[in-house]
Write a protein that holds these residues in place. Sequence first.
Motif, PDB file in Angstrom:
ATOM      1  N   VAL A  91       6.793   3.856   2.336  1.00 10.18           N
ATOM      2  CA  VAL A  91       5.508   3.155   2.301  1.00 10.18           C
ATOM      3  C   VAL A  91       4.852   3.235   3.676  1.00 10.18           C
ATOM      4  CG1 VAL A  91       6.203   1.552   0.484  1.00 10.18           C
ATOM      5  CG2 VAL A  91       6.513   0.901   2.880  1.00 10.18           C
ATOM      6  N   ALA A  93       1.564   1.155   5.762  1.00  7.95           N
ATOM      7  CA  ALA A  93       0.545   0.114   5.774  1.00  7.95           C
ATOM      8  C   ALA A  93      -0.346   0.250   7.005  1.00  7.95           C
ATOM      9  CB  ALA A  93       1.195  -1.266   5.761  1.00  7.95           C
ATOM     10  N   GLU A 233      10.716   2.397   1.743  1.00 10.87           N
ATOM     11  CA  GLU A 233      10.362   1.258   0.907  1.00 10.87           C
ATOM     12  C   GLU A 233      11.476   0.212   0.927  1.00 10.87           C
ATOM     13  OE1 GLU A 233       8.112   1.398  -3.178  1.00 10.87           O
ATOM     14  OE2 GLU A 233      10.284   1.508  -3.569  1.00 10.87           O
ATOM     15  N   CYS A 332      -0.825   4.190  -4.948  1.00 12.69           N
ATOM     16  CA  CYS A 332      -0.716   2.736  -4.804  1.00 12.69           C
ATOM     17  C   CYS A 332       0.692   2.290  -4.410  1.00 12.69           C
ATOM     18  CB  CYS A 332      -1.137   2.048  -6.102  1.00 12.69           C
ATOM     19  SG  CYS A 332      -2.882   2.234  -6.484  1.00 12.69           S
ATOM     20  N   ARG A 336      -0.147   0.938   1.298  1.00 13.41           N
ATOM     21  CA  ARG A 336      -0.148  -0.508   1.078  1.00 13.41           C
ATOM     22  C   ARG A 336      -1.215  -1.220   1.912  1.00 13.41           C
ATOM     23  NH1 ARG A 336       4.524  -2.636  -1.000  1.00 13.41           N
ATOM     24  NH2 ARG A 336       3.236  -4.516  -1.051  1.00 13.41           N
ATOM     25  N   ASP A 338      -2.680  -3.780   1.070  1.00 11.05           N
ATOM     26  CA  ASP A 338      -2.451  -5.213   0.923  1.00 11.05           C
ATOM     27  C   ASP A 338      -1.650  -5.759   2.096  1.00 11.05           C
ATOM     28  OD1 ASP A 338      -0.427  -3.511  -0.312  1.00 11.05           O
ATOM     29  OD2 ASP A 338       0.599  -5.365  -0.895  1.00 11.05           O
TER      30      ASP A 338
END
Length: 393
Positions: A91, A93, A233, A332, A336, A338
């Motif tokens: 992941v 971000a 992840e 998605c 990330r 979010d």
Amino acid sequence: MTLLHSPTLDAPEKSDLTLGFLPLMDCAPLVIAKEKGFFSEVGLNVQLSREGSWASIRDKVMLGLLDGAQMLAGIPLASTLGLGSPRIPMVTAFSIGLNGNAITLSRELLAEIDELGHHPSDSSAAGLKQLIAYRQASGRPKITLAMVYTYSAHSYLLRYWLSAAGIDPDNDINLTVVPPPQMAVTMKKGLIDGYCAGEPWNSVAQEMGIGSPVISGYQIWNNCPDKVFAVLESWHDAHPATHQALICALIQASNWLDMPQNSEEALNILLGHAYLGPALSMLSHPQLKQGNRLFFRYAASYPWRSHALWFLEQMQHSQQLKEETDLQQVACQVYRPDLYRSVASKMKLSHPTIDFKPEGFHDNEWVLQGSAGAVTMGSDLFFNGGTFEPNRL
């Protein structure tokens, strides 16, 4: 531009970390976060490990030898899909800025193109296409161009540039992978005729007198994404507060880097032998902002899922992604925003509230409604007038 608010964060689950980087200009956010104390401010004791190739960084993160790393944007996507490596989800971000790449061709190749009547300053690949046809007709070997990694922005920008001139990247030329620090010396030995790489390696070739950049990544796609900071992840799941602290420190460092008054200090830090010293020492006038590089402005550190989707579609177009795949689901899972928004909110930083945005429609600055007011974005044109409008979820 001022220093951002320092938020109160949860205590990190793991404070002693080792992060990987390659000697490129865009390792700067990691270096500055360490040297200016942004990591320590959020309770992290970070060691930076200089690596020799992107494959090395990928493998060491997968094996747990690195907690996270500066990565090509395509690496966490490819790793999650099992392309070129075991299928291990990653992941990101945090985007490590915009722009900074260029396509450099050798002095000899440019001379051949010039002889065919195409001026070397022509940034299209039209002259290269004519030279390819000439070489084919005369039975000469194919031209060999290098990129830094198969699943990289460099690979897809190079392919995009070639395809726009009617060149088939998989059949009309030879494509090969060379680690960034070895690009210039490999071209000097005559093993490749050109390459797409990040700075400072295009400027190094020019300083050595062995080649010249013909088009920048910015010219191909204004404010194109390139690198990210990524972790496994499973690592994120085990260390969410640590990951949040890392994102906070990297946002602070990126903001600091885009302050004009800090450019000279940042260069002096990067010139240290542990970072970019050997490469930058070859340049007469090294610049942190070569290739229109941005670290913070225009939401440069925001991990747009539309960027991920563009890379995934390029993988599909290049036939690297052969099985049926839900590209939006992968975008998605890996990207990330979010997580970024959670940290940015605590920092009282206005940030985008959407995950996808269209590309190729703006020839100047434009405004996006953010979480706490307007967020100014930059131009996003493709050099051939193309557009990309991802489907919204």
